[in-house]
Write an enzyme that holds these catalytic residues in place. Structure first.
Site, mmCIF file in Angstrom:
data_model
loop_
_atom_site.group_PDB
_atom_site.id
_atom_site.type_symbol
_atom_site.label_atom_id
_atom_site.label_comp_id
_atom_site.label_asym_id
_atom_site.label_seq_id
_atom_site.Cartn_x
_atom_site.Cartn_y
_atom_site.Cartn_z
ATOM 1 N N TYR A 189 52.450 32.558 33.712
ATOM 2 C CA TYR A 189 51.721 32.574 34.234
ATOM 3 C C TYR A 189 49.896 32.435 34.641
ATOM 4 O O TYR A 189 49.399 31.962 34.180
ATOM 5 C CB TYR A 189 52.177 34.256 35.407
ATOM 6 C CG TYR A 189 50.974 35.612 33.917
ATOM 7 C CD1 TYR A 189 50.111 35.262 33.394
ATOM 8 C CD2 TYR A 189 52.308 36.448 35.011
ATOM 9 C CE1 TYR A 189 49.580 36.330 33.570
ATOM 10 C CE2 TYR A 189 51.337 37.448 34.489
ATOM 11 C CZ TYR A 189 50.276 37.925 33.515
ATOM 12 O OH TYR A 189 50.120 38.733 32.921
ATOM 13 N N GLU A 190 49.625 32.626 35.809
ATOM 14 C CA GLU A 190 48.442 31.654 36.238
ATOM 15 C C GLU A 190 48.546 30.520 35.862
ATOM 16 O O GLU A 190 47.000 30.311 35.594
ATOM 17 C CB GLU A 190 47.072 33.004 35.480
ATOM 18 C CG GLU A 190 46.469 33.914 36.238
ATOM 19 C CD GLU A 190 46.663 33.354 37.806
ATOM 20 O OE1 GLU A 190 46.961 34.468 38.531
ATOM 21 O OE2 GLU A 190 46.386 32.705 38.136
ATOM 22 N N GLY A 191 48.877 29.261 35.775
ATOM 23 C CA GLY A 191 48.384 27.943 35.459
ATOM 24 C C GLY A 191 49.531 28.434 33.975
ATOM 25 O O GLY A 191 49.042 28.936 33.156
ATOM 26 N N MET A 245 49.325 37.886 44.733
ATOM 27 C CA MET A 245 49.048 36.082 45.343
ATOM 28 C C MET A 245 50.640 35.763 45.641
ATOM 29 O O MET A 245 51.182 35.739 43.894
ATOM 30 C CB MET A 245 48.350 35.466 43.891
ATOM 31 C CG MET A 245 47.461 34.209 44.130
ATOM 32 S SD MET A 245 46.614 34.121 42.897
ATOM 33 C CE MET A 245 47.322 33.958 41.500
ATOM 34 N N GLN A 290 46.818 24.209 31.492
ATOM 35 C CA GLN A 290 45.732 24.701 31.510
ATOM 36 C C GLN A 290 45.340 23.427 30.358
ATOM 37 O O GLN A 290 43.969 22.672 30.536
ATOM 38 C CB GLN A 290 45.026 25.879 30.748
ATOM 39 C CG GLN A 290 45.844 27.309 31.671
ATOM 40 C CD GLN A 290 45.482 27.299 32.288
ATOM 41 O OE1 GLN A 290 43.571 27.016 32.673
ATOM 42 N NE2 GLN A 290 45.981 27.622 33.487
#
Ligand code: FAD
Length: 591
Positions: free
Chosen positions: A442-444, A167, A449
Site C-alpha cells: 500500500y501507499e504506492g 484516505m 516507488q
C-alpha cells in the site's frame, strides 16, 4: 519450551543515540525558530512516554487482535477488544497532535519525534496503528489546502484525534493507476458537492473508535479531463456537523476484507451515495493536494518496515538466548552437560547480527529523512531548506520501499531462529511476518516507488536530483577519513559514491533511447541507493560513536559497522551488476 513472556521493549537507547550523536538534532532544533525551545532532554521524555504507551497499552493487544479480527455488525465495524479504549488513551495523552503546528491546536514538536512514535506504534501493534495512521497526513493536507470552513470545522478535531480520517483512493479497477478512478462528484449548488461511487481497501473506512470519520476522497467533477489530471479531492464526513449534532451522510461500509495480516485493521469496501462533500484545494488538482498527505504517509510506511525489523530482532534475540540445542564446541563422546543456547551457534549469530545491523541502520536513515523534513520547513537559511527538501523527496521512496522489503525479509530470517515454533501463533514472529507484508503494497507499491525514484526524479532531472545524496556520501567519507577511518569506511564510501554517480549517468543517457530501460532497472537501482544509505548510516555511526563514554554502546556500534561494511555492502555489488545486466538485456515480452 516455555512460551516467550517478554513483550515489546521500546528501543530508547538507540533512538537517543541517533538523536543525540548520529543527528546531533538539538543543535539543529535550536537554529530553527519553530523548534528553538526544544532540547534533547525534552525529546527523550517524549520518546520515553511514547514508548511506554506502545509497550504497555498497544503491544498487549496485538496477538489477541490478530486472532479476533474485526467484524461487521449491522453495517458498522467492530474493532478488536481493547482497541477503542487504547485509542481514547492515545487521544487523551495528546499523541495525534504531536507534530501539528500550535496554530492548529498541535504541540508543534519536530517530525523527528513523530517518526520515533510511528516506528514504535508499528512494532507494538501495526493493526491498531492503521486507524490513526493517516491523521498527520490528513492534518497536513487540510492545513495546506483546506478553506476556512474546512479548517475551522474539521481541522481541530483531526488534530486532537477526536475524529479519525481515511484516505479513499482505490477502486476495483483503479489501484496504482489513479487515472482510472470513476467516483463522481457534482456541485450541489450550495458550495458543497455530492459524491457517488465505490471505493475498496479503505483502511479504517468504518470503526468504533472515534465519534466521527473524515473521509478524504478522490473523485471526478462533471467537466473533468480524463486521467489523473481530472481528479479532485473532497472531504466527506461520516457525520455532518450541524447544530451541535452529527447528521448521517450517505457513506456506507459494505464489507470488510479477510486478509493475510494486520487483522485488527478494518479494510473496508465503501459506498458513497449522494454523500455531501466539500472540495479540498482546487478543482482537478486533487493529486497535488493528496501528495502533501502521501509523502508523510510514505515515511510512516517506511517506519513500519523499521518497526517490524526491530520487533523481529527483539523476538529472535530473546528466543535464541533461551532455546538450547546441541553444543557449540565439540566435546568428548561421553561428556554430559546441557546443550548450549542457539544464540551461540554461528549461523544464528549471523542472523541476529543482521537483524541488529539492519534495524539500527534503517532507523538512523528514516530518522534522518524525518529530520530533513523538519529542516526543509524550518531551517533559517533558504538554501538549507531547499537542500533538505531535495534529500527528503529523493529518499522518501527509498525509505518506503527498501525498508519495507527489508522489514519483511528480516522478519522471515527471524522466524527461522524459532525453528518450528516460529510457525505457530504463540511465538508472535509469524504475525510480525504477515503484518509486515502489506507495507510493500500500500501507499504506492514498491514498484511504483522505484519508478518514482529512478524515472520521475533521477532520470527526469538528468541525474541532478541525486547530487545532494552524492554530496552527503562524500562529506561523510571525508569526515571518516579525518577521524582516522580511511581504509575501512571512508575509501569504500567514496568509491561507492563515484560508482553510483557513473552508473546513474549511464542510465540517464541510456533511458533517452530506450523507454523501458529505467522501468527495467528501477527496483535494483532503489535497492542499490538504499544499500548505500545504509553504508552512510554505519560510517557515520562508527565515527560518532568513537567519542562515546558508554564502552558497550561504542563497541556494539563499531562491531555492527564493521559487519555492515564487510558483509552488507556486498549487496551493492550485486545490485550494481543486476542494473548493468538489465540496462543491456531487454526482457522477453508479456509472459
Ligand atoms: C490492507 C490494505 C489496506 C489498504 N488501505 C488503503 C487505503 O486506506 N486507501 C486506499 O485508497 N487504498 C488502500 N489500499 C489499496 C492499496 O493502496 C492498493 O492495493 C495499491 O495501491 C495497489 O493497487 P492494486 O491493488 O490495484 O494493484 P495494481 O495496481 O493492480 O498492481 C498489481 C501489480 O502490478 C504492479 N504494477 C502496476 N503498475 C505498474 C507499473 N507501472 N510499473 C511496475 N509495476 C506496476 C504493482 O506494483 C503490483 O505489483 C489498501 C490495500 C490493502 C491490501
Amino acid at each position: 519450551m516455555s512460551t516467550p513472556t517478554s513483550h515489546y521493549q521500546p528501543p530508547l537507547q538507540d533512538i537517543a543515540f541517533i538523536h543525540r550523536h548520529w543527528l546531533a538534532a538539538e543543535a539543529d532544533w535550536q537554529r530553527m525558530p519553530a523548534h528553538e525551545a526544544m532540547d534533547q532532554e525534552t525529546a527523550d521524555m517524549v520518546v520515553e512516554a511514547a514508548g511506554r504507551f506502545c509497550a504497555d497499552v498497544l503491544a498487549p493487544l496485538n496477538g489477541g487482535a490478530d486472532l479476533q479480527g474485526c467484524s461487521l455488525e449491522q453495517g458498522r465495524v467492530r474493532t478488536p477488544d481493547g482497541f477503542p479504549a487504547a485509542y481514547a488513551a492515545f487521544v487523551e495523552a495528546g499523541w495525534p497532535a504531536l507534530a501539528c503546528v500550535p496554530e492548529a491546536g498541535g504541540q508543534g514538536l519536530p517530525q523527528l519525534l513523530d517518526a520515533a512514535l510511528h516506528e514504535m506504534l508499528a512494532s507494538a501493534n501495526h493493526g491498531w496503528t492503521m486507524y490513526p495512521g493517516i491523521l498527520h497526513g490528513a492534518y497536513a493536507c487540510l492545513h495546506a489546502h483546506g478553506d476556512e470552513h474546512l479548517r475551522t470545522t474539521y481541522l481541530p478535531h483531526i488534530v486532537s484525534g477526536r475524529w479519525l480520517a481515511t484516505m479513499c483512493l482505490t477502486e476495483p479497477q483503479a489501484g496504482s493507476d489513479l487515472g482510472l478512478l470513476r467516483t463522481q462528484a457534482r456541485p450541489a449548488g450550495d458550495g458543497s458537492y455530492r459524491i457517488d461511487g465505490s471505493k475498496i481497501f479503505i483502511s479504517g473506512g468504518d470503526q468504533d473508535m472515534s465519534e466521527n470519520i473524515v473521509h478524504l476522497v478522490l473523485a471526478r467533477l462533471p467537466d473533468a479531463p480524463a486521467g489523473t489530471r481530472g481528479l479532485s479531492l473532497f472531504l466527506a464526513p461520516r457525520g455532518i456537523p450541524r447544530d451541535g449534532t452529527l447528521v448521517p451522510n450517505g457513506i456506507h461500509c459494505d464489507g470488510i476484507e479477510k486478509k493475510m495480516g494486520i487483522k485488527g485493521s478494518a479494510t473496508c469496501a465503501m459506498r458513497f451515495e449522494d454523500a455531501q462533500a466539500w472540495l479540498v484545494g482546487q478543482p482537478h488538482q486533487g493529486l497535488a493536494a493528496m501528495f502533501v498527505m502521501m509523502n508523510s504517509a510514505r515515511l510512516h510506511v517506511g517506519l513500519q518496515g523499521v518497526g517490524h525489523a526491530e520487533m523481529a530482532w527483539q523476538l529472535a534475540r530473546a528466543y535464541a538466548a533461551e532455546r538450547r540445542q546441541m553444543r557449540v564446541q565439540p566435546r568428548p563422546a561421553d561428556a554430559q552437560g546441557p546443550a548450549d543456547p542457539i544464540a551461540l551457534q554461528p549461523a544464528m549469530r549471523r542472523i541476529l547480527l543482521d537483524l541488529r545491523v539492519w534495524s539500527e541502520g534503517m532507523r538512523a536513515i528514516a530518522s534522518w529523512v524525518a529530520h530533513q523534513l523538519d529542516l526543509s520547513e524550518h531551517a533559517p537559511d533558504a538554501q538549507e531548506r531547499s537542500r533538505a527538501h531535495a534529500l527528503a523527496s529523493l529518499l522518501t521512496p527509498v525509505v518506503k520501499s527498501f525498508f519495507t522489503e527489508r522489514g519483511f525479509a528480516l522478519a522471515s530470517d527471524a522466524l527461522q531462529v524459532f525453528g518450528g515454533y516460529g510457525y505457530v501463533h504463540e511465538y508472535r514472529i509469524e504475525q510480525t511476518l504477515r503484518d509486515a507484508r502489506i507495507a510493500m503494497i500500500y501507499e504506492g507499491t514498491n514498484q511504483i516507488q522505484a519508478l518514482d525514484l529512478l524515472q520521475r526524479k533521477v532520470c527526469a532531472s538528468g541525474g541532478s536530483a541525486l547530487a545532494p545524496l552524492l554530496q552527503v556520501l562524500r562529506d561523510e567519507a571525508d569526515a571518516c577519513a579525518a577521524a582516522g577511518l580511511e581504509a575501512q569506511f571512508a575509501a569504500p564510501l567514496r568509491a561507492w559514491g563515484d560508482r553510483l554517480q557513473a552508473l546513474t549517468q549511464e542510465l540517464c543517457a541510456g533511458a533517452q533511447a530506450d523507454a523501458e530501460l529505467a522501468p527495467r532497472c528501477a527496483e535494483d537501482y532503489l535497492r542499490l541507493t538504499g544499500t548505500l544509505c545504509m553504508a552512510f548510516a554505519w560510517a557515520r555511526a562508527v565515527r560518532v560513536s568513537q567519542g562515546l563514554e558508554d564502552a558497550s554502546l561504542r563497541e556494539a556500534k563499531t562491531a555492527s559497522a564493521h559487519y555492515f561494511f564487510s558483509h552488507g555492502l556486498l549487496d551493492a555489488e550485486h545490485w550494481q551488476r543486476r542494473i548493468q545486466a538489465s540496462a543491456v538485456v531487454a526482457l522477453p515480452g508479456a509472459l
